[in-house]
Write an enzyme that holds these catalytic residues in place. Structure first.
Site, PDB file in Angstrom:
ATOM      1  N   ASP A 132       0.793  -1.362  -0.122  1.00  0.00           N
ATOM      2  CA  ASP A 132       0.066  -0.004  -0.124  1.00  0.00           C
ATOM      3  C   ASP A 132       0.962   1.192   0.082  1.00  0.00           C
ATOM      4  O   ASP A 132       0.480   2.038  -0.515  1.00  0.00           O
ATOM      5  CB  ASP A 132      -0.772   0.116   1.212  1.00  0.00           C
ATOM      6  CG  ASP A 132      -1.461  -1.460   1.486  1.00  0.00           C
ATOM      7  OD1 ASP A 132      -1.286  -2.201   0.896  1.00  0.00           O
ATOM      8  OD2 ASP A 132      -2.463  -1.257   2.368  1.00  0.00           O
TER       9      ASP A 132
ATOM     10  N   GLN B 196     -11.814  -5.518  -4.619  1.00  0.00           N
ATOM     11  CA  GLN B 196     -11.048  -3.993  -4.936  1.00  0.00           C
ATOM     12  C   GLN B 196     -10.480  -3.909  -6.425  1.00  0.00           C
ATOM     13  O   GLN B 196     -10.626  -4.843  -7.227  1.00  0.00           O
ATOM     14  CB  GLN B 196     -10.145  -3.845  -4.017  1.00  0.00           C
ATOM     15  CG  GLN B 196      -8.837  -4.881  -4.284  1.00  0.00           C
ATOM     16  CD  GLN B 196      -7.688  -4.849  -3.225  1.00  0.00           C
ATOM     17  OE1 GLN B 196      -7.973  -5.564  -2.055  1.00  0.00           O
ATOM     18  NE2 GLN B 196      -6.574  -4.238  -3.200  1.00  0.00           N
TER      19      GLN B 196
ATOM     20  N   GLU C  17      -8.718 -10.084  -4.034  1.00  0.00           N
ATOM     21  CA  GLU C  17      -8.202 -11.179  -3.201  1.00  0.00           C
ATOM     22  C   GLU C  17      -9.368 -11.908  -2.889  1.00  0.00           C
ATOM     23  O   GLU C  17      -9.512 -13.119  -2.274  1.00  0.00           O
ATOM     24  CB  GLU C  17      -8.029 -10.615  -1.905  1.00  0.00           C
ATOM     25  CG  GLU C  17      -6.633 -10.013  -1.853  1.00  0.00           C
ATOM     26  CD  GLU C  17      -6.124  -9.234  -0.707  1.00  0.00           C
ATOM     27  OE1 GLU C  17      -4.929  -8.969  -0.325  1.00  0.00           O
ATOM     28  OE2 GLU C  17      -7.168  -8.876   0.111  1.00  0.00           O
TER      29      GLU C  17
END
Length: 754
Positions: A358, A586, A486
């Site tokens: 991230d 996501q 994921e």
């Protein structure tokens, strides 16, 4: 949706009621820190309702034994995690000999605020007791000027109360992690002293069998405000100062000031910790609380002058982005290359508190613009210093080159979920992307030539080693990976992963040539072959890039088909059902459009956004901001605004029902990206600095500052006009809506309505 904090204030987080049911989310939202240490917003008094007690010190962690039901070769030996530090924030209150419990109190009035402009938290509680009305006041901050110092005020005032109040405050190593096995504690007290005016406790992390460095922490506290006695618990884990006073009605009070120093073996020799802690503490006491508060206000004022994003006309959006920037700067300020930005910062234990990809994908572009290239370079050096660990991770899998870890404190992988730890390979590309991003934005090639090319080269060698040649199709594939989405594991040919691998190899060839490094011809040719023949599938009929092999075999349905009471699906569906569904956790394919906006047409962005976003549940905190940026680039401005609101207020409004675990620190950078790269349309590539400003209808005006190649720029825009001022530095050519302007000091140009 119920907001944890109903009051919307552009500069403050305000809590006006004590809600035991929502206490853990409230603790997360009121967390604070100074980059060196921090804590959740735990109450000072004893609190018997559900709470997650947490005080944390940057870079202090322990390795925990990794246990799996069926061992696999290549598994990490341990799971690294941040640990709850000894508690120095508590003020245990007794009223006429009875221990006070805030969770059971009759609260007449409650007010708590975190002033984001100053980094100071204050609280006032008015209580009805059987002895009369009592008022509690507290103040807390972690000094940004003196990183190893924390300060508190605590006062008990009689508004009608008559009787004895007793306050015990000090340091306690009798603390736990919520994820500890069988009530295990991670601190071993070496010394606990209460003979001096100060109380002091020194503790070391427990022994481990992995050869990992053990950390020693020395905490020293001094509280003043009246006559006191000192005591040590029978087990030696707690040292306290005790204050007692008989209060009478009419404003009589017991008012205390507490100063704390926290020093660790990361920065000082273990044998010097005690004296160093005492010296730092006494300097703080000598300066006085008023001076320390003035220092705190000054540091934060300077920070906000540089980093603030001002949004006129939408207080909720304004509060959201300031909250996110505040928490980012509470977590990391770039002063220490040994530190990085943990996903939870100082706000909780989840994710182990370690470093994730991230930082490179989301946070570095923000720090580069609001704190400067030196701070950004510290983040790059953090990964350079851990290159040996990346070599180790690749060797563990029988591969060449460098595999940067999914989760780490040292560079060695310390996460224990196989499908994430060793299949989520796109994180390797994020490390190289950060180098590229830094070089493109700053124009500084020195890091790339001295350090960065080596990282890029070793990552490229990994991709070549990890690729599988398919003779039938004459292409290279990446099999058995987990994508950013994921909600699918062990898939083949994730488009984003393959695309980023191809790009990494090409960038390694470019950067080694720039650095004057000559590769052997055979290796150079192999790299070119893998990059040129990397498998990237596109569906011509739909006009979209195929997320991975077999994706179109799924039952493709929009999220709107899911009953509202089954959202979020991660809390309602079995993992089997999630994996078989088409739903995307996501940003995946669309992430490439954020990374490389200049490589794709607006039509490609729009078509892929329109196809994939309706199937995205956004149950990762990293998702809404990326989709918002791409929505802006695709001309989907209403969607961009909706997704920005979710990104900016993700924790404040508890969108994913998980704020109680701690805040989503690294994703908070995304709200800045959604404004600056999304609505303002900031784009940079080589010498090219461009804007395509589009102000959301709900906003009157947006303004912010950025550092760019030795310049300080002030940017503002509304629906009609775009303005740029050079506050410091040389003239600049800037493009607005495709038209170039030479800005010597300032420009003001109309905004396109297209």
């Amino acid at each position: 949706m119920k907001r944890i904090f109903e009051t919307i204030d552009p500069w403050k987080i305000v809590q006006t009621s004590l809600d035991n049911a929502d206490n853990c989310p409230a603790e997360s939202v009121t967390s604070m820190g100074n980059g060196y240490m921090g804590a959740r917003g735990n109450y000072e008094e004893h609190y018997s309702a559900t709470t997650l007690k947490g005080t944390y010190i940057a870079g202090v962690w322990v390795p925990d034994v990794t246990r799996v039901g069926w061992w696999k070769n290549g598994y990490p030996r341990y799971f690294g995690k941040v640990i709850n530090a000894p508690d120095f924030l508590s003020f245990d209150l007794y009223l006429n000999g009875e221990r006070f419990d805030l969770a059971k109190a009759d609260v007449k009035k409650f007010y708590r605020e975190v002033d984001m402009h100053t980094g100071i938290m204050t609280r006032t509680v008015v209580l009805n007791t059987k002895w009369g009305e009592l008022e509690l006041r507290s103040t807390r901050f972690f000094s940004c000027q003196r990183k190893e110092i924390a300060c508190m005020r605590y006062a008990v005032k009689s508004n009608g109360f008559q009787g004895t109040v007793r306050v015990e405050t000090g340091i306690s190593a009798d603390v736990y992690n919520t994820d500890a096995n069988y009530g295990e504690q991670f601190w071993r007290v070496l010394d606990a002293s209460c003979e001096q005016p100060e109380v002091q406790l020194t503790a070391r992390t427990h022994e481990n069998v992995f050869g990992i460095e053990r950390f020693t922490v020395c905490i020293t506290a001094f509280t003043q405000g009246g006559q006191c006695s000192r005591q040590k618990s029978e087990d030696g884990k707690t040292v306290s100062q005790v204050f007692e006073k008989q209060l009478v009605p009419g404003g009589d009070a017991l008012a205390l000031e507490k100063y704390v120093s926290v020093v660790t073996s990361r920065d000082h020799a273990p044998q010097q910790l005690s004296s160093c802690g005492l010296d730092l503490l006494r300097e703080a006491v000598q300066a006085g609380m008023q001076t320390l508060e003035e220092e705190q206000r000054s540091v934060w004022a300077a920070r906000w002058q540089m980093c603030d994003v001002a949004i006129e006309g939408d207080d909720a959006a304004q509060q959201g982005i300031r909250f996110n920037l505040f928490q980012l700067l509470c977590t990391y300020d770039g002063s220490d290359a040994r530190l990085n930005i943990g996903p939870k910062g100082f706000t909780g234990e989840k994710y182990g508190g370690a470093t994730y990809w991230d930082t490179e994908a989301y946070c570095l572009p923000v720090y580069m613009a609001i704190a400067g290239q030196d701070v950004a370079k510290q983040l790059l050096l953090y990964r350079w210093l851990q290159l040996d660990g990346a070599y180790h991770n690749a060797r563990q899998q029988g591969l060449k080159g460098a595999l940067y870890p999914m989760v780490t404190f040292t560079g060695v992988e310390c996460h224990n979920e196989w499908e994430i730890t060793f299949e989520e390979l796109h994180r390797n590309a994020a490390i190289v992307y950060a180098i590229y991003c830094y070089t493109q934005y700053t124009g500084d090639e020195s890091y790339l030539k001295e350090y960065g090319y080596k990282v890029a080269l070793e990552v490229a060698r990994f991709w070549v080693s990890r690729s599988t040649y398919n003779a039938h199709k004459d292409c290279y594939m990446l099999l058995g990976v987990t994508a950013p989405n994921e909600y699918e594991n062990n898939i083949n040919n994730n488009w984003l992963t393959n695309y980023m691998a191809k790009w990494c190899i090409e960038y390694a060839l470019y950067s080694t040539e720039l650095a004057g490094v000559r590769l052997e011809q055979a290796e150079r040719e192999k790299m070119r072959e893998v990059a040129q023949k990397m498998y990237l599938k596109e569906d011509a009929e739909r006009g979209v890039f195929v997320q991975q092999d077999g994706f179109f075999d799924k039952d493709l349905r929009p999220v709107s088909d899911i009953p509202a009471d089954e959202l979020p699906i991660c809390k309602h569906w079995s993992w089997d059902r999630i994996l078989r569904s088409c739903y995307i956790k996501q940003a995946d394919v669309v992430l490439a459009f954020y990374y490389f906006p200049h490589r794709f047409t607006q039509q490609q962005k729009r078509t892929n956004f329109d196809f994939y976003e309706p199937m995205t549940v956004h149950e990762s905190s990293l998702s809404p901001s990326m989709y918002s940026v791409v929505a802006s680039a695709s001309g989907r401005y209403q969607e961009a605004y909706r997704l920005y609101q979710r990104a900016a207020r993700l924790d404040l409004d508890n969108f994913n029902a998980d704020t109680e675990d701690g805040l989503h620190i690294t994703s908070m950078a995304g709200s800045w990206l959604a404004v600056v790269q999304g609505f303002a349309g900031l784009n940079y590539h080589g010498e090219h600095l461009a804007f395509t400003p589009r102000c959301p209808e709900a906003w009157r005006r947006v303004s912010f500052r950025i550092l760019y190649r030795g310049r300080l720029l002030a940017v503002s825009f509304d629906s009609a006009q775009f303005c740029l001022d050079i506050l410091e530095g040389d003239a600049l050519t800037v493009e607005v809506d495709g038209k170039a302007y030479c800005c010597k000091q300032s420009i003001s140009v109309p905004v396109s309505n297209d």
